[in-house]
Design a protein around this motif. Sequence first.
Motif, PDB file in Angstrom:
ATOM      1  N   ARG A 187     -35.429 -26.937 -28.694  1.00 38.43           N
ATOM      2  CA  ARG A 187     -36.161 -28.145 -29.109  1.00 38.43           C
ATOM      3  C   ARG A 187     -35.346 -29.389 -28.811  1.00 38.43           C
ATOM      4  O   ARG A 187     -34.164 -29.312 -28.497  1.00 38.43           O
ATOM      5  N   HIS A 191     -32.744 -32.019 -35.514  1.00 42.93           N
ATOM      6  CA  HIS A 191     -31.739 -32.474 -36.479  1.00 42.93           C
ATOM      7  C   HIS A 191     -32.305 -33.353 -37.585  1.00 42.93           C
ATOM      8  O   HIS A 191     -31.565 -33.755 -38.482  1.00 42.93           O
ATOM      9  N   ARG A 249     -30.170 -18.117 -32.928  1.00 41.37           N
ATOM     10  CA  ARG A 249     -30.918 -19.065 -32.106  1.00 41.37           C
ATOM     11  C   ARG A 249     -30.049 -20.266 -31.725  1.00 41.37           C
ATOM     12  O   ARG A 249     -30.069 -20.718 -30.585  1.00 41.37           O
ATOM     13  N   LEU A 250     -29.293 -20.767 -32.708  1.00 41.49           N
ATOM     14  CA  LEU A 250     -28.447 -21.936 -32.431  1.00 41.49           C
ATOM     15  C   LEU A 250     -27.426 -21.612 -31.335  1.00 41.49           C
ATOM     16  O   LEU A 250     -27.240 -22.394 -30.402  1.00 41.49           O
TER      17      LEU A 250
HETATM   18  C1  HEM Z   1     -24.114 -33.698 -29.463  1.00 38.98           C
HETATM   19  C2  HEM Z   1     -24.021 -32.901 -30.511  1.00 38.98           C
HETATM   20  C3  HEM Z   1     -24.999 -31.806 -30.810  1.00 38.98           C
HETATM   21  C4  HEM Z   1     -25.766 -31.052 -29.965  1.00 38.98           C
HETATM   22  C5  HEM Z   1     -25.799 -31.121 -28.452  1.00 38.98           C
HETATM   23  C6  HEM Z   1     -26.531 -30.132 -30.782  1.00 38.98           C
HETATM   24  C7  HEM Z   1     -27.413 -29.182 -30.288  1.00 38.98           C
HETATM   25  C8  HEM Z   1     -28.226 -28.386 -31.061  1.00 38.98           C
HETATM   26  C9  HEM Z   1     -29.173 -27.418 -30.577  1.00 38.98           C
HETATM   27  C10 HEM Z   1     -29.372 -27.061 -29.116  1.00 38.98           C
HETATM   28  C11 HEM Z   1     -29.814 -26.895 -31.635  1.00 38.98           C
HETATM   29  C12 HEM Z   1     -30.898 -25.780 -31.641  1.00 38.98           C
HETATM   30  C13 HEM Z   1     -32.207 -26.193 -31.007  1.00 38.98           C
HETATM   31  C14 HEM Z   1     -33.334 -25.251 -31.308  1.00 38.98           C
HETATM   32  O1  HEM Z   1     -33.244 -24.445 -32.249  1.00 38.98           O
HETATM   33  O2  HEM Z   1     -34.361 -25.316 -30.614  1.00 38.98           O
HETATM   34  C15 HEM Z   1     -29.253 -27.515 -32.806  1.00 38.98           C
HETATM   35  C16 HEM Z   1     -29.616 -27.196 -34.105  1.00 38.98           C
HETATM   36  C17 HEM Z   1     -28.841 -27.519 -35.203  1.00 38.98           C
HETATM   37  N1  HEM Z   1     -27.772 -28.371 -35.235  1.00 38.98           N
HETATM   38 FE1  HEM Z   1     -27.039 -29.399 -33.682  1.00 38.98          FE
HETATM   39  N2  HEM Z   1     -26.230 -30.350 -32.087  1.00 38.98           N
HETATM   40  C18 HEM Z   1     -25.294 -31.351 -32.158  1.00 38.98           C
HETATM   41  C19 HEM Z   1     -24.687 -31.837 -33.298  1.00 38.98           C
HETATM   42  C20 HEM Z   1     -24.780 -31.265 -34.528  1.00 38.98           C
HETATM   43  C21 HEM Z   1     -23.924 -31.572 -35.649  1.00 38.98           C
HETATM   44  C22 HEM Z   1     -22.801 -32.614 -35.647  1.00 38.98           C
HETATM   45  C23 HEM Z   1     -24.321 -30.773 -36.669  1.00 38.98           C
HETATM   46  C24 HEM Z   1     -23.722 -30.655 -38.057  1.00 38.98           C
HETATM   47  C25 HEM Z   1     -22.417 -30.648 -38.270  1.00 38.98           C
HETATM   48  C26 HEM Z   1     -25.445 -29.983 -36.200  1.00 38.98           C
HETATM   49  C27 HEM Z   1     -26.156 -29.078 -36.957  1.00 38.98           C
HETATM   50  C28 HEM Z   1     -27.252 -28.372 -36.496  1.00 38.98           C
HETATM   51  C29 HEM Z   1     -28.036 -27.474 -37.347  1.00 38.98           C
HETATM   52  C30 HEM Z   1     -27.793 -27.178 -38.820  1.00 38.98           C
HETATM   53  C31 HEM Z   1     -29.044 -26.941 -36.510  1.00 38.98           C
HETATM   54  C32 HEM Z   1     -30.119 -25.903 -36.906  1.00 38.98           C
HETATM   55  C33 HEM Z   1     -31.395 -26.570 -37.266  1.00 38.98           C
HETATM   56  C34 HEM Z   1     -32.418 -25.551 -37.739  1.00 38.98           C
HETATM   57  O3  HEM Z   1     -32.028 -24.595 -38.408  1.00 38.98           O
HETATM   58  O4  HEM Z   1     -33.592 -25.714 -37.427  1.00 38.98           O
HETATM   59  N3  HEM Z   1     -25.682 -30.306 -34.894  1.00 38.98           N
HETATM   60  N4  HEM Z   1     -28.295 -28.401 -32.437  1.00 38.98           N
END
Ligand code: HEM
Length: 158
Positions: free
Chosen positions: A104, A110, A82-83
């Motif tokens: 989302r 986050h 998904r991610l």
């Molecule tokens: C501008 C920076 C970032 C963007 C644009 C971004 C974008 C996203 C997106 C699109 C999702 C999934 C949305 C969904 O499932 O509906 C997500 C989930 C996630 N992101 Fe990021 N992210 C960013 C930074 C980070 C960073 C720095 C980390 C950690 C090092 C991170 C860790 C995660 C994790 C662990 C999830 C999964 C959450 C879950 O399991 O529900 N993200 N992010």
Amino acid sequence: MIRSLTFIAILTLSAPALAEEKSVDPYTQSNANAGAKPFADDRLLVEFHGPAGVSKIIDEMLDDCVKDPRTADIFKATDMERLRRTLKEQIVYILGGKIDYTGRDMKAVHKDQGVQQIDFNILVEYLQIAMDHEHVPFRAQNRLLAKLAPMQRDVVVR
Ligand code: HEM
């Protein structure tokens, strides 16, 4: 060009969606969830070599984050299918790809991840390395990074 890139975007982005994804709690789907206004046309997307280029960049960046012992734990419970899909969608959308972002919003997704500033910096470094490998011009890289930088306040926990 826009029409053909949109077609490629649908092909590229829908393929991984065929893989098993876990279901998530209901949320309101909106392009506003992408957290940044898209560029008006697809010129920047062309510099990223279209959705296929974005796909390679995001895969490399996520693989590096998952492998890096400093950030690996954050992704332990993550549905990577998904991610990968939603992050690729988000970047293509922001780069002017005229597709919809179906994920989302940044704050909601986050809020329980415990991401620190250092983690954000690591992810951005891997993104830059992956963009270099894809030969995205430096100026184009910076235009994307400028869209992502303000998302820090919704991603990083204080
Ligand atoms: C501008 C920076 C970032 C963007 C644009 C971004 C974008 C996203 C997106 C699109 C999702 C999934 C949305 C969904 O499932 O509906 C997500 C989930 C996630 N992101 Fe990021 N992210 C960013 C930074 C980070 C960073 C720095 C980390 C950690 C090092 C991170 C860790 C995660 C994790 C662990 C999830 C999964 C959450 C879950 O399991 O529900 N993200 N992010």
